[in-house]
Design a protein around this motif. Structure first.
Motif, PDB file in Angstrom:
ATOM      1  N   LYS A 136     -75.565  30.057  41.853  1.00  0.00           N
ATOM      2  CA  LYS A 136     -74.278  30.430  42.864  1.00  0.00           C
ATOM      3  C   LYS A 136     -73.639  29.598  42.563  1.00  0.00           C
ATOM      4  N   GLU A 137     -71.969  29.465  42.053  1.00  0.00           N
ATOM      5  CA  GLU A 137     -71.451  28.494  41.964  1.00  0.00           C
ATOM      6  C   GLU A 137     -70.628  28.036  43.080  1.00  0.00           C
ATOM      7  N   VAL A 138     -70.561  26.852  43.162  1.00  0.00           N
ATOM      8  CA  VAL A 138     -70.011  25.924  44.826  1.00  0.00           C
ATOM      9  C   VAL A 138     -69.070  25.109  43.881  1.00  0.00           C
ATOM     10  N   SER A 139     -67.893  24.969  44.508  1.00  0.00           N
ATOM     11  CA  SER A 139     -66.829  24.214  44.636  1.00  0.00           C
ATOM     12  C   SER A 139     -66.619  23.375  45.455  1.00  0.00           C
ATOM     13  N   ILE A 140     -66.886  21.687  44.959  1.00  0.00           N
ATOM     14  CA  ILE A 140     -66.375  20.760  46.277  1.00  0.00           C
ATOM     15  C   ILE A 140     -66.016  19.110  45.372  1.00  0.00           C
ATOM     16  N   LYS A 141     -64.952  18.687  46.022  1.00  0.00           N
ATOM     17  CA  LYS A 141     -63.775  18.032  45.521  1.00  0.00           C
ATOM     18  C   LYS A 141     -65.196  15.913  45.943  1.00  0.00           C
ATOM     19  N   ARG A 142     -65.008  15.707  45.201  1.00  0.00           N
ATOM     20  CA  ARG A 142     -65.810  14.325  45.184  1.00  0.00           C
ATOM     21  C   ARG A 142     -64.957  13.381  44.313  1.00  0.00           C
ATOM     22  N   LYS A 143     -65.355  12.289  44.549  1.00  0.00           N
ATOM     23  CA  LYS A 143     -64.503  10.608  43.810  1.00  0.00           C
ATOM     24  C   LYS A 143     -65.233  11.017  42.958  1.00  0.00           C
ATOM     25  N   GLU A 144     -63.648  10.817  41.974  1.00  0.00           N
ATOM     26  CA  GLU A 144     -64.640  10.427  40.026  1.00  0.00           C
ATOM     27  C   GLU A 144     -63.685   8.668  39.915  1.00  0.00           C
ATOM     28  N   TYR A 145     -64.175   8.128  38.305  1.00  0.00           N
ATOM     29  CA  TYR A 145     -64.060   7.332  38.302  1.00  0.00           C
ATOM     30  C   TYR A 145     -62.315   7.057  37.833  1.00  0.00           C
ATOM     31  N   CYS A 146     -61.758   7.108  38.465  1.00  0.00           N
ATOM     32  CA  CYS A 146     -60.331   7.228  37.666  1.00  0.00           C
ATOM     33  C   CYS A 146     -59.869   6.897  36.134  1.00  0.00           C
ATOM     34  N   PRO A 147     -59.085   7.827  35.577  1.00  0.00           N
ATOM     35  CA  PRO A 147     -59.095   8.193  34.260  1.00  0.00           C
ATOM     36  C   PRO A 147     -57.674   7.186  33.926  1.00  0.00           C
ATOM     37  N   THR A 148     -56.916   7.118  34.455  1.00  0.00           N
ATOM     38  CA  THR A 148     -56.362   6.236  34.241  1.00  0.00           C
ATOM     39  C   THR A 148     -56.948   4.481  33.632  1.00  0.00           C
ATOM     40  N   CYS A 149     -57.415   3.830  34.682  1.00  0.00           N
ATOM     41  CA  CYS A 149     -57.695   2.355  34.711  1.00  0.00           C
ATOM     42  C   CYS A 149     -59.455   2.117  34.158  1.00  0.00           C
ATOM     43  N   SER A 150     -59.872   3.968  34.561  1.00  0.00           N
ATOM     44  CA  SER A 150     -61.397   3.483  33.594  1.00  0.00           C
ATOM     45  C   SER A 150     -62.325   2.962  34.973  1.00  0.00           C
ATOM     46  N   GLY A 151     -61.252   3.305  36.167  1.00  0.00           N
ATOM     47  CA  GLY A 151     -62.925   2.736  37.403  1.00  0.00           C
ATOM     48  C   GLY A 151     -62.392   1.017  37.734  1.00  0.00           C
ATOM     49  N   THR A 152     -61.683   0.501  37.303  1.00  0.00           N
ATOM     50  CA  THR A 152     -61.189  -0.645  36.737  1.00  0.00           C
ATOM     51  C   THR A 152     -60.783  -0.865  38.950  1.00  0.00           C
ATOM     52  N   GLY A 153     -59.698  -0.065  38.732  1.00  0.00           N
ATOM     53  CA  GLY A 153     -58.420  -0.642  40.109  1.00  0.00           C
ATOM     54  C   GLY A 153     -57.582  -0.694  39.442  1.00  0.00           C
ATOM     55  N   ALA A 154     -57.044  -1.419  38.194  1.00  0.00           N
ATOM     56  CA  ALA A 154     -56.250  -2.830  37.800  1.00  0.00           C
ATOM     57  C   ALA A 154     -55.287  -2.189  36.944  1.00  0.00           C
TER      58      ALA A 154
END
Length: 359
Positions: A136-154
């Motif tokens: 089966k295929e399921v669609s979920i919403k999950r948190k991933e590292y921000c592609p803009t800051c690569s997860g640094t938050g800055a």
């Protein structure tokens, strides 16, 4: 009253053990026997015993008195006969002791990078899919590292100075004094939340969190033989955690729809077959549905209502085993409620013949 054990024996250290060795032994045993973690019937008593031994051996004066006079040299310091240990006196119970020594009650202390959150998904599948397995295929919403800051938050290119409160370690330490002695506890820095750096110019895409919500399609392999309520874990497919921490998992909860005519008991399948009185009396061959398609079932002459016939190996596979259950066919004889004139005459003739056969 049971004789007290030697305090060095309780902590599992020799009489020449250093204060650091005694503290280390206590930490290990306290974690092992703390009632919040250990639900064995004698865990509380063992925890009290370990705590009592540590209070004496961690204090240089009490330890010296104990080494010279044994339990008699320290009993007076604890309210006579060690009675102060029965309810932990002013400590406020197990939770406060654990929090005082370890910097947080069992299961509540947050140290270092935190792993990502687990996500739950309810997957509804058909009766056949549960028995035979499916993908089966399921669609979920999950948190991933921000592609803009690569997860640094800055904001890319901005400076992220070292946190002044934890000096870049991400952890703050507290030195406390209690009846256990002087010790240090650790917790995640409240200013930088364990990152060790301070964000002066946050990323505009994630607003400084370092994470964004993304819709993801995942494949789920449902093994043959699952039952309602089974959970399948997709390891590492949940929310991402802090930098350098593991991601969470996706937990798939299986719900199986009821079948319109099959019933299931573990790996066995049950089916009710309706036959007329002529079929069970004379015997016949009929097609019966199974999980694997129709199969021909021979009905012996004289089969009675409620008889159960077996189709070997036509049941559901046993989960993670190369074995199948059986299909049981429950015979139900249907008595006609309305008869044509011709049918009625035939039954009357049959009834008369059967009556004559009894004489």
């Amino acid at each position: 009253m049971a004789e007290k054990r030697d305090y060095y024996e309780v902590l599992g250290v020799d009489r020449n053990a250093s204060s650091e060795e005694i503290k280390k032994a206590f930490r290990t045993l306290a974690m092992q026997y703390h009632p919040d973690r250990n639900h064995e019937p004698d865990a509380a008593d063992k925890f009290k015993e370990v705590n009592e031994a540590y209070q004496v051996l961690s204090d240089s004066e009490k330890r010296s008195a104990y080494d010279q006079f044994g339990h008699a040299g320290v009993d007076g310091s604890f309210g006579g006969g060690g009675a102060g240990f029965s309810g932990f006196g002013d400590f406020g119970g197990f939770g406060d002791i654990f929090e005082t020594f370890f910097g947080g009650a069992a299961g509540r202390q947050s140290r270092g990078p935190q792993r990502g959150s687990d996500l739950m998904y309810r997957l509804v599948i058909s009766f056949e899919e549960a028995c035979l397995g499916c993908e089966k295929e399921v669609s979920i919403k999950r948190k991933e590292y921000c592609p803009t800051c690569s997860g640094t938050g800055a904001k890319p290119g901005s400076q992220t100075p070292k946190c002044s409160e934890c000096n870049g370690t991400g952890v703050v330490r507290r030195v406390q004094q209690s009846l256990f002695g002087r010790f240090t506890s650790e917790s995640v820095c409240p200013s930088c939340h364990g990152k060790g750096t301070v964000i002066k110019d946050p990323c505009t895409n994630c607003r400084g969190t370092g994470k964004t919500s993304v819709e993801k399609t995942l494949k789920v392999n449902v093994p043959a033989g699952v039952v309602d309520g089974v959970r399948i874990q997709l390891t590492g497919q949940g929310d991402v955690g802090d930098t350098s921490a593991a991601p969470g998992n996706v937990i798939i909860s299986i719900n199986v729809k009821e079948h319109k005519f099959f019933r299931r008991d573990e790996s066995d399948i049950y089916y009710t077959l309706e036959l007329n009185i002529a079929q069970v009396t004379l015997g016949c061959e009929v097609k019966v549905p199974t999980l694997y398609g129709d199969t021909v079932l021979k009905i012996p002459a004289g089969t009675q209502p409620g008889d159960v016939l077996t189709l070997r190996g036509k049941g559901a596979p046993v989960l993670r085993r190369n074995v199948k259950g059986d299909q049981y066919v429950d015979i139900k004889v249907v008595i006609p409620q309305k008869l044509s004139k011709e049918q009625k005459q035939l039954f009357e003739q049959l009834g008369k013949v059967l009556d004559d056969g009894k004489k």
